[in-house]
Design an enzyme around this catalytic site. Structure first.
Site, PDB file in Angstrom:
ATOM      1  N   ASP A 118       0.452   3.814   1.640  1.00 59.72           N
ATOM      2  CA  ASP A 118       0.431   4.420   2.973  1.00 59.72           C
ATOM      3  C   ASP A 118       1.857   4.689   3.479  1.00 59.72           C
ATOM      4  O   ASP A 118       2.708   3.804   3.463  1.00 59.72           O
ATOM      5  CB  ASP A 118      -0.298   3.460   3.940  1.00 59.72           C
ATOM      6  CG  ASP A 118      -0.622   4.118   5.269  1.00 59.72           C
ATOM      7  OD1 ASP A 118       0.320   4.586   5.951  1.00 59.72           O
ATOM      8  OD2 ASP A 118      -1.806   4.161   5.631  1.00 59.72           O
ATOM      9  N   CYS A 169      -6.124   0.130   6.964  1.00 56.08           N
ATOM     10  CA  CYS A 169      -5.900   0.717   5.634  1.00 56.08           C
ATOM     11  C   CYS A 169      -7.039   1.677   5.253  1.00 56.08           C
ATOM     12  O   CYS A 169      -8.211   1.290   5.232  1.00 56.08           O
ATOM     13  CB  CYS A 169      -5.784  -0.403   4.598  1.00 56.08           C
ATOM     14  SG  CYS A 169      -5.468   0.208   2.923  1.00 56.08           S
ATOM     15  N   CYS A 202       0.857  -1.192   0.000  1.00 57.18           N
ATOM     16  CA  CYS A 202       0.000   0.000   0.000  1.00 57.18           C
ATOM     17  C   CYS A 202       0.896   1.247   0.000  1.00 57.18           C
ATOM     18  O   CYS A 202       1.991   1.237   0.548  1.00 57.18           O
ATOM     19  CB  CYS A 202      -0.902   0.006   1.229  1.00 57.18           C
ATOM     20  SG  CYS A 202      -2.038   1.423   1.260  1.00 57.18           S
ATOM     21  N   HIS A 240      -2.223  -3.829   5.019  1.00 53.00           N
ATOM     22  CA  HIS A 240      -2.007  -3.452   6.426  1.00 53.00           C
ATOM     23  C   HIS A 240      -3.330  -3.159   7.101  1.00 53.00           C
ATOM     24  O   HIS A 240      -4.244  -2.603   6.477  1.00 53.00           O
ATOM     25  CB  HIS A 240      -1.062  -2.242   6.533  1.00 53.00           C
ATOM     26  CG  HIS A 240      -1.622  -0.993   5.945  1.00 53.00           C
ATOM     27  ND1 HIS A 240      -2.169   0.018   6.706  1.00 53.00           N
ATOM     28  CD2 HIS A 240      -1.761  -0.588   4.651  1.00 53.00           C
ATOM     29  CE1 HIS A 240      -2.579   0.991   5.913  1.00 53.00           C
ATOM     30  NE2 HIS A 240      -2.349   0.650   4.656  1.00 53.00           N
ATOM     31  N   ARG A 255       3.090   4.891   6.237  1.00 53.72           N
ATOM     32  CA  ARG A 255       3.545   4.180   7.443  1.00 53.72           C
ATOM     33  C   ARG A 255       3.994   2.749   7.166  1.00 53.72           C
ATOM     34  O   ARG A 255       4.330   2.014   8.087  1.00 53.72           O
ATOM     35  CB  ARG A 255       2.410   4.170   8.486  1.00 53.72           C
ATOM     36  CG  ARG A 255       2.016   5.562   8.932  1.00 53.72           C
ATOM     37  CD  ARG A 255       0.665   5.559   9.624  1.00 53.72           C
ATOM     38  NE  ARG A 255      -0.417   5.170   8.708  1.00 53.72           N
ATOM     39  CZ  ARG A 255      -1.702   5.069   9.054  1.00 53.72           C
ATOM     40  NH1 ARG A 255      -2.063   5.313  10.305  1.00 53.72           N
ATOM     41  NH2 ARG A 255      -2.613   4.727   8.174  1.00 53.72           N
TER      42      ARG A 255
END
Ligand SMILES: [Zn+2]
Length: 210
Positions: free
Chosen positions: A44, A101, A42, A98, A46
């Site tokens: 993202d 999400c 992803c 994750h 993080r």
């Protein structure tokens, strides 16, 4: 000083630290890329592939998009997959979602995110439809979203196996092993949730005569 200036000054510090520890570090990396893994994760911020797996530059070939989707008309992803599998000859392809999400959570709502995001998230709504009974049986919304994260990873691994890129390589070179993992933002741990070793049975409908 702009916020992005920090990235450039920190880059200089990082590069000089690397050379101080290992004078040939960049010389070596600039000559050869031979990663064993393709990571489809992803976007993202993080979930940085190298950091959470404690790997170095050169070890993982990376593709990231919103909610780590494998879509059969996505030329970007397919070019990365083809290059990694056919040319770099990776041994493992990992789809890593994750928990928590945002893309997954967004797809569970009726919110209109306007054309492009709606189009992208529609693929996750299709995953919900395939697993509607199981998901609707989970009363807690966060737990339902977490389960959807796992089911989405599984569907994306299936989507990999439906490509001729993977099927051809399975038949001719007995690789790569396909993995579905989920990363926990709360504890930093990766949980393997699904895998398809070479030659795993797939629905005949999606099999090609190669
Ligand atoms: Zn995400």
């Amino acid at each position: 000083m702009h916020s992005y200036d920090r990235l450039l000054t920190d880059n200089k510090t990082w590069a000089s630290e690397k050379v101080a520890q290992d004078p040939d570090y960049f010389k070596r990396l600039s000559h050869l890329q031979k990663p064993e893994f393709l990571w489809i994760g992803c976007s993202d911020s993080r979930v940085p592939a190298n950091e959470i797996t404690n790997t170095q530059p050169g070890e993982i070939f990376v593709h990231r998009n919103v909610a780590n989707l494998v879509i059969n008309t996505d030329v970007n992803l397919l070019a990365v997959l083809d290059y990694a599998v056919t040319h770099l000859k990776v041994k493992h392809v990992i789809v890593c979602g994750h928990y928590g999400c945002g893309g997954i959570k967004a797809a569970m709502t009726k919110t209109d995110f306007k054309p492009v995001l709606n189009m992208w998230l529609r693929n996750i709504k299709d995953v919900i439809r395939h697993h509607r009974d199981e998901l609707m049986a989970i009363p807690d919304e966060d737990q339902r979203a977490d389960r959807l994260v796992e089911l989405n990873v599984r569907e994306q691994v299936y989507n990999l196996a439906k490509t001729t890129i993977i099927q051809r390589c399975w038949e001719k070179e007995q690789r790569p092993h396909l993995h579905g993992w989920v990363y926990g933002l709360k504890d930093g741990l990766i949980k393997p949730v699904f895998e398809m070793p070479v030659g795993t049975h797939i629905d005949d409908l999606y099999k090609y005569e190669l």
